[in-house]
Structure formats: structure tokens, C-alpha cells
Design an enzyme around this catalytic site. Sequence first.
Site, PDB file in Angstrom:
ATOM      1  N   TYR A  80      -4.008 -19.773  10.482  1.00 55.30           N
ATOM      2  CA  TYR A  80      -4.626 -20.839   9.694  1.00 55.30           C
ATOM      3  C   TYR A  80      -5.831 -21.414  10.418  1.00 55.30           C
ATOM      4  O   TYR A  80      -6.014 -21.224  11.616  1.00 55.30           O
ATOM      5  CB  TYR A  80      -3.616 -21.951   9.370  1.00 55.30           C
ATOM      6  CG  TYR A  80      -3.260 -22.831  10.542  1.00 55.30           C
ATOM      7  CD1 TYR A  80      -3.946 -24.027  10.761  1.00 55.30           C
ATOM      8  CD2 TYR A  80      -2.261 -22.468  11.435  1.00 55.30           C
ATOM      9  CE1 TYR A  80      -3.624 -24.839  11.838  1.00 55.30           C
ATOM     10  CE2 TYR A  80      -1.934 -23.278  12.508  1.00 55.30           C
ATOM     11  CZ  TYR A  80      -2.624 -24.462  12.717  1.00 55.30           C
ATOM     12  OH  TYR A  80      -2.325 -25.263  13.785  1.00 55.30           O
ATOM     13  N   CYS A  81      -6.659 -22.121   9.647  1.00 62.74           N
ATOM     14  CA  CYS A  81      -7.799 -22.859  10.182  1.00 62.74           C
ATOM     15  C   CYS A  81      -7.883 -24.165   9.391  1.00 62.74           C
ATOM     16  O   CYS A  81      -6.878 -24.639   8.882  1.00 62.74           O
ATOM     17  CB  CYS A  81      -9.092 -22.032  10.086  1.00 62.74           C
ATOM     18  SG  CYS A  81      -9.620 -21.691   8.387  1.00 62.74           S
ATOM     19  N   ARG A  82      -9.065 -24.712   9.269  1.00 58.78           N
ATOM     20  CA  ARG A  82      -9.238 -25.963   8.551  1.00 58.78           C
ATOM     21  C   ARG A  82      -9.081 -25.766   7.040  1.00 58.78           C
ATOM     22  O   ARG A  82      -8.347 -26.486   6.380  1.00 58.78           O
ATOM     23  CB  ARG A  82     -10.611 -26.561   8.877  1.00 58.78           C
ATOM     24  CG  ARG A  82     -10.853 -27.908   8.267  1.00 58.78           C
ATOM     25  CD  ARG A  82     -12.182 -28.498   8.750  1.00 58.78           C
ATOM     26  NE  ARG A  82     -12.499 -29.670   7.968  1.00 58.78           N
ATOM     27  CZ  ARG A  82     -13.146 -29.653   6.802  1.00 58.78           C
ATOM     28  NH1 ARG A  82     -13.551 -28.513   6.282  1.00 58.78           N
ATOM     29  NH2 ARG A  82     -13.393 -30.774   6.157  1.00 58.78           N
ATOM     30  N   ILE A 101      -5.277 -26.113   7.002  1.00 60.68           N
ATOM     31  CA  ILE A 101      -4.519 -27.307   7.369  1.00 60.68           C
ATOM     32  C   ILE A 101      -4.894 -28.499   6.486  1.00 60.68           C
ATOM     33  O   ILE A 101      -4.125 -29.436   6.352  1.00 60.68           O
ATOM     34  CB  ILE A 101      -4.667 -27.627   8.875  1.00 60.68           C
ATOM     35  CG1 ILE A 101      -3.510 -28.502   9.354  1.00 60.68           C
ATOM     36  CG2 ILE A 101      -6.033 -28.204   9.184  1.00 60.68           C
ATOM     37  CD1 ILE A 101      -3.335 -28.568  10.849  1.00 60.68           C
TER      38      ILE A 101
END
Length: 103
Positions: free
Chosen positions: A65-67, A94
Site C-alpha cells: 500500500y501507499c497513500r 491508506i
Amino acid sequence: MENLNEEKWVEGLQTSKNSEIIDVRTPAEFNEGYIEGARLINIQDTSTFMEEIEQLQKDKDYYVYCRSGRRSEMACQIMEKTGIENAFNLEGGIIDWSGKVKK
């Protein structure tokens, strides 16, 4: 590589017997809050990112995952090219995560 919504991502993570969570954001973003158990591998630090990705076990399931889901999707594609067959991207990142965030 597969894009999964949060429900499917969490379900896969919980049922996998050999998995790891990878956060591909920057250290500053990671320090603002991360999904518990996540390992930081900053995709924006390209040389270190590739070194770390190439050292990952090829037979594990990686939940990435990332932003917002864009960098992690790119990371999953790169991981696939290094021989990792099971890389799962968290759609929405996220930002859309409804679970706990650790600080």
C-alpha cells in the site's frame, strides 16, 4: 499483481500463511501513521527500493500500500517483474483505509 479493495486485501492477508505488508511511501509519510506490521520500502528511493525488492522471498504473498494506491500499484508491477507472483495492491491506499493506523 492484483488490485484489491480493502475487504479483499485484509481477507487475503488474514488467510495467507506466508505474507508480509509493504508500505512504499516515504519515511515522513510512514511516520505519520502506518498499517500495523508494515515494512517500509520507499519506492521514491529508486536504488534502495530495487535492492530491497530483489532480496524479498519470491514465494511470499506481499500486501502493498501507499497513500492513494498509485505508487503501490507501480511497486506491485515492479515486484512482479522481479519474479514475485503474489503482490496485492490496496486500492485507495491508506487514505481509504478504515482499519487501525499505528503511529
